[in-house]
Design a protein around this motif. Structure first.
Motif, PDB file in Angstrom:
ATOM      1  N   TRP A   1       0.788  -1.178  -0.077  1.00  0.00           N
ATOM      2  CA  TRP A   1       0.138   0.066  -0.030  1.00  0.00           C
ATOM      3  C   TRP A   1       0.771   1.249   0.035  1.00  0.00           C
ATOM      4  O   TRP A   1       0.651   2.268  -0.527  1.00  0.00           O
ATOM      5  N   GLY A   2       2.117   1.148   0.556  1.00  0.00           N
ATOM      6  CA  GLY A   2       2.874   2.387   0.576  1.00  0.00           C
ATOM      7  C   GLY A   2       4.321   2.106   1.176  1.00  0.00           C
ATOM      8  O   GLY A   2       4.509   1.175   2.028  1.00  0.00           O
ATOM      9  N   ARG A   3       5.164   2.906   0.600  1.00  0.00           N
ATOM     10  CA  ARG A   3       6.584   2.724   1.245  1.00  0.00           C
ATOM     11  C   ARG A   3       7.111   4.117   1.682  1.00  0.00           C
ATOM     12  O   ARG A   3       6.867   5.045   0.797  1.00  0.00           O
ATOM     13  N   LEU A   4       7.421   4.059   2.894  1.00  0.00           N
ATOM     14  CA  LEU A   4       7.898   5.602   3.226  1.00  0.00           C
ATOM     15  C   LEU A   4       9.265   5.416   3.804  1.00  0.00           C
ATOM     16  O   LEU A   4       9.691   4.486   4.641  1.00  0.00           O
ATOM     17  N   SER A   5       9.896   6.418   3.117  1.00  0.00           N
ATOM     18  CA  SER A   5      11.489   6.493   3.711  1.00  0.00           C
ATOM     19  C   SER A   5      11.900   7.560   4.463  1.00  0.00           C
ATOM     20  O   SER A   5      11.128   8.596   4.852  1.00  0.00           O
ATOM     21  N   GLY A   6      12.849   7.643   5.174  1.00  0.00           N
ATOM     22  CA  GLY A   6      13.453   8.501   6.220  1.00  0.00           C
ATOM     23  C   GLY A   6      14.588   9.375   5.532  1.00  0.00           C
ATOM     24  O   GLY A   6      15.053   8.868   4.529  1.00  0.00           O
ATOM     25  N   ALA A   7      14.591  10.659   6.010  1.00  0.00           N
ATOM     26  CA  ALA A   7      15.752  11.503   5.340  1.00  0.00           C
ATOM     27  C   ALA A   7      16.126  12.462   6.665  1.00  0.00           C
ATOM     28  O   ALA A   7      15.570  12.672   7.595  1.00  0.00           O
ATOM     29  N   ILE A   8      17.394  13.108   6.363  1.00  0.00           N
ATOM     30  CA  ILE A   8      17.842  14.131   7.132  1.00  0.00           C
ATOM     31  C   ILE A   8      17.458  15.411   6.529  1.00  0.00           C
ATOM     32  O   ILE A   8      17.588  15.465   5.285  1.00  0.00           O
ATOM     33  N   ILE A   9      16.530  16.102   7.326  1.00  0.00           N
ATOM     34  CA  ILE A   9      15.979  17.339   6.532  1.00  0.00           C
ATOM     35  C   ILE A   9      16.574  18.465   7.434  1.00  0.00           C
ATOM     36  O   ILE A   9      16.657  18.548   8.537  1.00  0.00           O
ATOM     37  N   VAL A  10      16.930  19.399   6.722  1.00  0.00           N
ATOM     38  CA  VAL A  10      17.833  20.406   6.968  1.00  0.00           C
ATOM     39  C   VAL A  10      17.202  21.931   6.662  1.00  0.00           C
ATOM     40  O   VAL A  10      16.747  22.090   5.705  1.00  0.00           O
ATOM     41  N   ASP A  11      16.998  22.690   7.755  1.00  0.00           N
ATOM     42  CA  ASP A  11      16.517  24.127   7.581  1.00  0.00           C
ATOM     43  C   ASP A  11      18.020  24.632   7.183  1.00  0.00           C
ATOM     44  O   ASP A  11      18.589  25.263   8.112  1.00  0.00           O
TER      45      ASP A  11
ATOM     46  N   ASN B   1      14.944   8.652  -7.287  1.00  0.00           N
ATOM     47  CA  ASN B   1      15.860   7.746  -7.279  1.00  0.00           C
ATOM     48  C   ASN B   1      16.685   7.536  -5.836  1.00  0.00           C
ATOM     49  O   ASN B   1      17.967   7.782  -5.560  1.00  0.00           O
ATOM     50  N   ILE B   2      15.830   7.305  -4.867  1.00  0.00           N
ATOM     51  CA  ILE B   2      16.391   7.371  -3.261  1.00  0.00           C
ATOM     52  C   ILE B   2      16.961   6.304  -3.162  1.00  0.00           C
ATOM     53  O   ILE B   2      16.921   5.239  -3.565  1.00  0.00           O
ATOM     54  N   PRO B   3      18.265   6.496  -2.543  1.00  0.00           N
ATOM     55  CA  PRO B   3      19.307   5.539  -2.248  1.00  0.00           C
ATOM     56  C   PRO B   3      18.815   4.788  -1.094  1.00  0.00           C
ATOM     57  O   PRO B   3      19.228   4.901   0.148  1.00  0.00           O
ATOM     58  N   TYR B   4      17.937   3.785  -0.944  1.00  0.00           N
ATOM     59  CA  TYR B   4      17.500   3.050   0.094  1.00  0.00           C
ATOM     60  C   TYR B   4      18.534   2.171   0.759  1.00  0.00           C
ATOM     61  O   TYR B   4      19.592   1.660  -0.046  1.00  0.00           O
ATOM     62  N   GLY B   5      18.284   2.264   2.057  1.00  0.00           N
ATOM     63  CA  GLY B   5      19.422   1.556   2.908  1.00  0.00           C
ATOM     64  C   GLY B   5      19.144   0.255   3.309  1.00  0.00           C
ATOM     65  O   GLY B   5      18.203  -0.360   3.011  1.00  0.00           O
ATOM     66  N   ASN B   6      20.128  -0.531   4.127  1.00  0.00           N
ATOM     67  CA  ASN B   6      19.673  -1.812   4.556  1.00  0.00           C
ATOM     68  C   ASN B   6      18.848  -1.941   5.622  1.00  0.00           C
ATOM     69  O   ASN B   6      18.949  -1.319   6.950  1.00  0.00           O
ATOM     70  N   MET B   7      17.652  -2.559   5.291  1.00  0.00           N
ATOM     71  CA  MET B   7      16.322  -2.552   6.137  1.00  0.00           C
ATOM     72  C   MET B   7      16.253  -4.061   6.611  1.00  0.00           C
ATOM     73  O   MET B   7      15.199  -4.373   6.542  1.00  0.00           O
ATOM     74  N   GLU B   8      17.115  -4.928   6.486  1.00  0.00           N
ATOM     75  CA  GLU B   8      17.178  -6.243   6.598  1.00  0.00           C
ATOM     76  C   GLU B   8      16.346  -6.444   7.949  1.00  0.00           C
ATOM     77  O   GLU B   8      16.546  -5.680   9.203  1.00  0.00           O
ATOM     78  N   GLY B   9      15.340  -7.367   8.184  1.00  0.00           N
ATOM     79  CA  GLY B   9      14.592  -7.691   9.343  1.00  0.00           C
ATOM     80  C   GLY B   9      13.422  -6.500   9.453  1.00  0.00           C
ATOM     81  O   GLY B   9      12.737  -6.611  10.575  1.00  0.00           O
ATOM     82  N   ILE B  10      13.146  -5.770   8.567  1.00  0.00           N
ATOM     83  CA  ILE B  10      12.148  -4.681   8.848  1.00  0.00           C
ATOM     84  C   ILE B  10      10.757  -5.577   9.095  1.00  0.00           C
ATOM     85  O   ILE B  10       9.884  -4.662   9.628  1.00  0.00           O
ATOM     86  N   ASP B  11      10.372  -6.536   8.643  1.00  0.00           N
ATOM     87  CA  ASP B  11       9.366  -7.282   8.937  1.00  0.00           C
ATOM     88  C   ASP B  11       9.010  -8.221  10.024  1.00  0.00           C
ATOM     89  O   ASP B  11       8.246  -9.098  10.106  1.00  0.00           O
ATOM     90  N   ASN B  12      10.285  -8.337  10.781  1.00  0.00           N
ATOM     91  CA  ASN B  12      10.468  -9.236  11.891  1.00  0.00           C
ATOM     92  C   ASN B  12      10.046  -8.557  13.153  1.00  0.00           C
ATOM     93  O   ASN B  12      10.777  -7.685  13.998  1.00  0.00           O
ATOM     94  N   ILE B  13       8.965  -8.877  13.577  1.00  0.00           N
ATOM     95  CA  ILE B  13       8.343  -8.399  14.910  1.00  0.00           C
ATOM     96  C   ILE B  13       9.042  -8.628  15.994  1.00  0.00           C
ATOM     97  O   ILE B  13       9.297  -7.923  16.942  1.00  0.00           O
TER      98      ILE B  13
END
Length: 336
Positions: free
Chosen positions: A130-140, A312-324
């Protein structure tokens, strides 16, 4: 005798008419009541409202009941109720929980999984992306420039004394956004180094410390309580489109991310009306939701339509993201 026969005939007619009337009174309320289709969703309220209105327009013959819940409440409700739940459809829930409670979900034989990105497709075919949400460092950048401070180029930079009191990050225990940053660095650096890092980072956070909400850090940028936020990429892009002079950065570890999924409660796949609604969600509403609100690709050949959203977001290593179990283990070690 003839009079008696006529009287009996008249009585029978009136009795038949009476029974028909009683039957109509009993049946009419149910005949006039529309079919109810119930959905649970942990999406933002404005996205849920969009889905609610789209479904009501498409299916005026149904009573569409879309119920908003936060992620924890929805997951707990699914765990407690199983298939004995009011919900027919789970519109949005973190994939971690969809996988954990997949025994309560139906196999989606009629869904075309080929339209989705391969890495997001579950082997069970019990839920759809349904969706993928990435995180980033956001700077003012303006706020940093006013203070004469350089824009950070790495996570290590964020520990420098000049950034003290300028950083905002959500708490992994209360926010999925916070958790993806934690898991990404655990995968990249190992648990000991990652937890040590966040202990040091806590000393440079704004006065309120780790925020309870995933959207809190970006909101802190908007009101200038912070100059650097660990937050959601799409939220930052929305704020930029609203006129804020923010920059979206990804460090060498890549963008942490999580995914959300939709499914049908086991047994409800036999209901033709429920499946008509679910099919419309997958084919029509989900692409619109990606175009308007959460632009990261979940479909093959999907174009990012949101202005100022990174390509083209450079996605990181999220191994285990589905492991509760892993999530519960890491959060048990989290000290804040």
């Amino acid at each position: 005798m003839e009079l008696l026969a006529n009287r009996n005939t008249i009585i029978k007619k009136y009795l038949s008419l009476f029974l028909v009337c009683v039957l109509c009174v009993c049946i009419l309320p149910s005949c006039g009541k529309p079919k109810k289709v119930t959905l649970y969703s942990s999406a933002e309220d404005y996205r849920n409202e969009f889905v609610r209105q789209e479904l009501k327009k498409q299916f005026p013959e149904y009573e569409i009941d879309l119920i908003d819940m936060d992620t924890g409440t929805l997951a707990a409700k699914l765990a407690a109720e199983g298939t004995n739940t009011e919900a027919d459809i789970i519109l949005e829930l973190e994939t971690t929980y969809m996988e954990k409670y997949s025994d309560y979900l139906a196999v989606l034989d009629n869904v075309d999984f080929d339209i989705y990105l391969d890495e997001l497709i579950p082997e069970s075919h019990k839920y759809v992306p349904w969706g993928r949400l990435s995180g980033a460092i956001i700077v003012d950048s303006e706020a940093l420039k006013e203070k004469g401070i350089a824009i950070p180029e790495s996570y290590e930079d964020l520990l420098k004394p000049e950034y003290k009191g300028l950083i905002s990050m959500p708490n992994p225990k209360s926010s999925g956004t916070g958790y993806i940053f934690l898991l990404n660095l655990v995968n990249e650096w190992g648990g000991v180094e990652a937890f040590s890092y966040f202990d040091k980072l806590s000393e440079n956070l704004t006065g309120q410390g780790f925020t309870t909400s995933g959207s809190g850090p970006v909101k802190a940028l908007v009101i200038r309580e912070a100059a650097i936020a660990l937050g959601m990429t799409f939220h930052a892009a929305q704020m930029i489109n609203d006129g804020n002079n923010f920059e979206i950065l990804f460090f060498k570890e890549g963008a942490p991310y999580t995914s959300y999924s939709s499914g049908v409660i086991e047994g409800r796949q036999q209901d033709e009306d429920v499946m008509k609604v679910f099919d419309y969600i997958c084919k029509e509403i989900s692409p619109k939701d990606k175009e308007l609100y959460v632009p990261e690709p979940i479909f093959k050949n999907q174009k990012v339509m949101m202005e100022n959203f990174p390509q083209n977001i450079p996605y990181g290593n999220m191994e285990g993201i589905d492991n509760i179990e892993l999530k519960e283990y890491l959060l048990d070690k989290w000290n804040y």
